[in-house]
Design an enzyme around this catalytic site. Structure first.
Site, mmCIF file in Angstrom:
data_model
loop_
_atom_site.group_PDB
_atom_site.id
_atom_site.type_symbol
_atom_site.label_atom_id
_atom_site.label_comp_id
_atom_site.label_asym_id
_atom_site.label_seq_id
_atom_site.Cartn_x
_atom_site.Cartn_y
_atom_site.Cartn_z
ATOM 1 N N HIS A 1 -33.916 26.444 37.452
ATOM 2 C CA HIS A 1 -34.321 25.082 37.072
ATOM 3 C C HIS A 1 -35.460 24.623 37.986
ATOM 4 O O HIS A 1 -36.477 24.095 37.524
ATOM 5 C CB HIS A 1 -33.134 24.119 37.179
ATOM 6 C CG HIS A 1 -32.183 24.181 36.016
ATOM 7 N ND1 HIS A 1 -31.465 25.299 35.691
ATOM 8 C CD2 HIS A 1 -31.840 23.233 35.087
ATOM 9 C CE1 HIS A 1 -30.706 25.053 34.619
ATOM 10 N NE2 HIS A 1 -30.931 23.808 34.234
ATOM 11 N N HIS B 1 0.818 -1.224 0.000
ATOM 12 C CA HIS B 1 0.000 0.000 0.000
ATOM 13 C C HIS B 1 0.839 1.255 0.000
ATOM 14 O O HIS B 1 0.502 2.247 -0.643
ATOM 15 C CB HIS B 1 -0.901 0.039 1.228
ATOM 16 C CG HIS B 1 -2.256 -0.538 0.982
ATOM 17 N ND1 HIS B 1 -3.115 -0.039 0.047
ATOM 18 C CD2 HIS B 1 -2.903 -1.586 1.548
ATOM 19 C CE1 HIS B 1 -4.237 -0.747 0.042
ATOM 20 N NE2 HIS B 1 -4.133 -1.702 0.943
#
Lengths: 428, 428
Positions: B418, B260
């Site tokens: 919250h 490769h």
């Protein structure tokens, strides 16, 4: 916070503002952090102790906390908190169990066996910030999916306070969530210790959890040596409301997000100008009683907006372009619209599903993609903590059947050694 | 290639060598690429045309190829190639179909509906290199999982050759794989066009596919604006062999990876010194006939090794530390050892499952984690191309039941807004 009418321009300006809140990578911070990383990589625990002394104020002895330290913290925090945390943990665990997935195997009668294995990572590091951003809920949201995924060892790091101790709420959450080991270290030095390993801190495969700019930069820089979770930007909420929505709820939900951070963004898209005005009035009324009023005012001023759109479809269309972290659908038939939601981290449906329900309790994760990245990123999940691997077994007969195709393709790519590895098995 | 004995030191040296092959980020390349990205972001198609003329040699007219261009390429390449490619595509599709996952929903009788949706990304860009690294098999391996995932539009870019045309094998593979649109552009300018969008190139959500250092750097730099796949390092194979392995097969398989790239790594771990010597002799014998002999010799010299270990368990233990991209188990009972494989991209079991079988044909993906990252990264898969999103619906009754826990947790974190968003719904 201003009320704008959807006219093409205001939407574009909103998009610009919302997607560009993240702070840029700072070269100065990068250099400081690189130095710390290199030093910890070379000198290990000694370097970690030096930086802990420098940044956290006290030179530590043992970096790891004893199991007793977790037990003591657990005994020390209010029982009511432990009860609530334990119920939240159960919900979070139940939801994330549904995300768990098995590998698979396929077999063919001519001797082909292939498949995919899915396994938990061997060791994961969880960063927990100190100071005001020390959130026990975040410990649950990061640790429980890791444990459900089957992570072998979950190692938490949290910076020590001035007296060298870690916030007991954080430690109690670590116990509830099943964290395996805890180290009282923080900052870039803690990230470095997890990424490279030291005599006392084990090297991990992945580092997750929020942190300040030094921690986030350290995570970016060690990425590759280990995996990291996404780097979260400032939080945001987008609420889509029709005439049936209660302005008191809208105001409360927008502010619940705005209180996180002056950079947080809270946006309302609605079809009703009247509702928009009522919501502004409600914000004024409610905010007086809130402890983080200044942050809320700053966030709403800089990154808040109310946009009045022609109809709900337009609202949803704009919501998809914004791709918010949290999307509340405060409309009469919320489930009806879910299919139109293309991009959002988490969707909250109806009047009784405010975002804090998801932040703490319902079960889905509260670590969500921000700044428009819900287009391609996903909530933290069990998948965050697994690795996949494929396997292939072919019999001689099966390879024989495929060999000409493989040789043809390899030779078309000019890779003759690839072709040779097939041919050699058949005496060619 | 040398034969070494496992003695603690040789393993460590091998690990060092294998995990440090990736080329560093080059500052000069980064600056060049940043300039191209900024220019394409500002000037769009004009900039893309300028860079295409500069780097690819000819100023393009239309950037997009017509559907006819794909049809012509398909008709032009050998029928034998199309047949093999089509059968490979079928196998790849069948394997990746097994990776597909649905969302889920959970319901509770008190009015809780929660779940997770999983959907394909709206638009994905696939980069395909030109020149010698133009691999039709890579088009299949990247494009088919995207289509299986349900990606809305798959956009391929590939650099034009000197005559302004794209490699016909690549275009034929695009047709077989179901790519939706093809643009004859390459390099950093193509990545920029996909990330930001231009008048003719649509903006995508994610960019995948291999490329040279300029392409890889461009992908790193646009990450955040879009998602990217992992940046692949040089390829590698690790073969574990017992006395039953055929040295001719071992030699062929090691060379199939070595061909490769001079940076590719091929390593054999075996229990038999005799087998090690026979394999070296086979490499000498077989390589004479291979077209990429020089690359093979360079790769084996610099990054190849044969290590003789005491027993198979030692081989597997070292293999796990190396965490190779490809792992061949050339042993008598390969399935017996699969459970010991902790870290590997893809595992090839037995004498008739050589790596090129997986590169081209069997079905599992050939885009795999390299350089030891199989410890935490996974093969390219259908998961690469989806986004997940959670949803939560709670009734008033269900929220009422959970409200005290949520308020307790929010207040413990000091987030009173919250808590307020819950309380306001119950007149508190």
């Amino acid at each position: 916070m201003k009320i704008l009418t959807a006219d093409g321009t205001s939407e574009l300006e909103l998009l610009e503002t919302m997607h560009n809140r993240s702070t840029e990578i700072d070269r100065q911070v990068s250099e400081t952090v690189s130095g710390i990383l290199a030093d910890v990589c070379t000198r290990g625990d000694d370097a970690v102790r030096d930086y802990t002394e420098k940044f956290d104020g006290k030179r530590p002895g043992a970096l790891e906390l004893s199991p007793d330290a977790l037990e003591n913290a657990y005994a020390q925090v209010p029982a009511r908190f432990i009860e609530s945390l334990t119920r939240a943990a159960e919900n979070i665990r139940a939801f994330h169990e549904r995300q768990k997935r098995e590998g698979f195997i396929t077999t063919q009668p001519n001797g082909v066996v292939m498949g995919q294995r899915v396994r938990g990572l061997a060791r994961v590091g969880l960063y927990v910030p100190g100071g005001k951003a020390a959130y026990p809920s975040s410990v649950l949201m990061n640790a429980i999916p890791a444990k459900v995924a089957g992570v072998g060892e979950l190692v938490m790091v949290a910076p020590p306070g001035k007296e060298g101790t870690v916030n007991p709420y954080i430690l109690a959450a670590a116990k509830v969530a099943g964290v395996d080991r805890v180290f009282a270290i923080g900052g870039a030095q803690a990230v470095a210790a997890l990424a490279y390993g030291t005599a006392s801190v084990p090297k991990v495969d992945k580092i997750v959890g929020p942190g300040n700019i030094y921690v986030a930069t350290a995570k970016r820089l060690v990425f590759g040596a280990v995996d990291i979770d996404m780097i979260a930007g400032p939080s945001e909420i987008l609420v889509v409301a029709d005439e049936t929505a209660d302005p008191a709820y809208l105001a409360a939900d927008l502010m619940s997000q705005a209180e996180h951070d002056p950079l947080a963004s809270a946006v309302l898209l609605t079809v009703s100008r009247k509702l928009a005005e009522q919501t502004l009035a409600e914000i004024d009324r409610q905010k007086a009683a809130l402890s983080r009023r200044e942050i809320i005012e700053q966030s709403l001023r800089d990154f808040g907006a109310i946009i009045v759109c022609k109809n709900l479809a337009d609202c949803l269309c704009l919501a998809n372009r914004i791709a918010p972290e949290h999307l509340e659908l405060m409309v009469n038939q919320p489930m009806h619209w879910l299919g139109m939601v293309e991009n959002a981290g988490s969707v909250f449906l109806g009047q009784y599903s405010p975002e804090p329900l998801g932040d703490y309790y319902a079960g889905p994760n509260h670590v969500l993609p921000t700044s428009g990245t819900a287009r391609f990123f996903s909530p933290l999940s069990v998948d965050t903590f697994v690795k996949k691997s494929s396997f292939i077994y072919y019999s001689r007969e099966a390879l024989d059947k495929g060999k000409d195709d493989i040789v043809t393709l390899a030779e078309a790519e000019g890779l003759t050694a690839h072709a040779n590895s097939i041919k050699v098995r058949f005496g060619q």
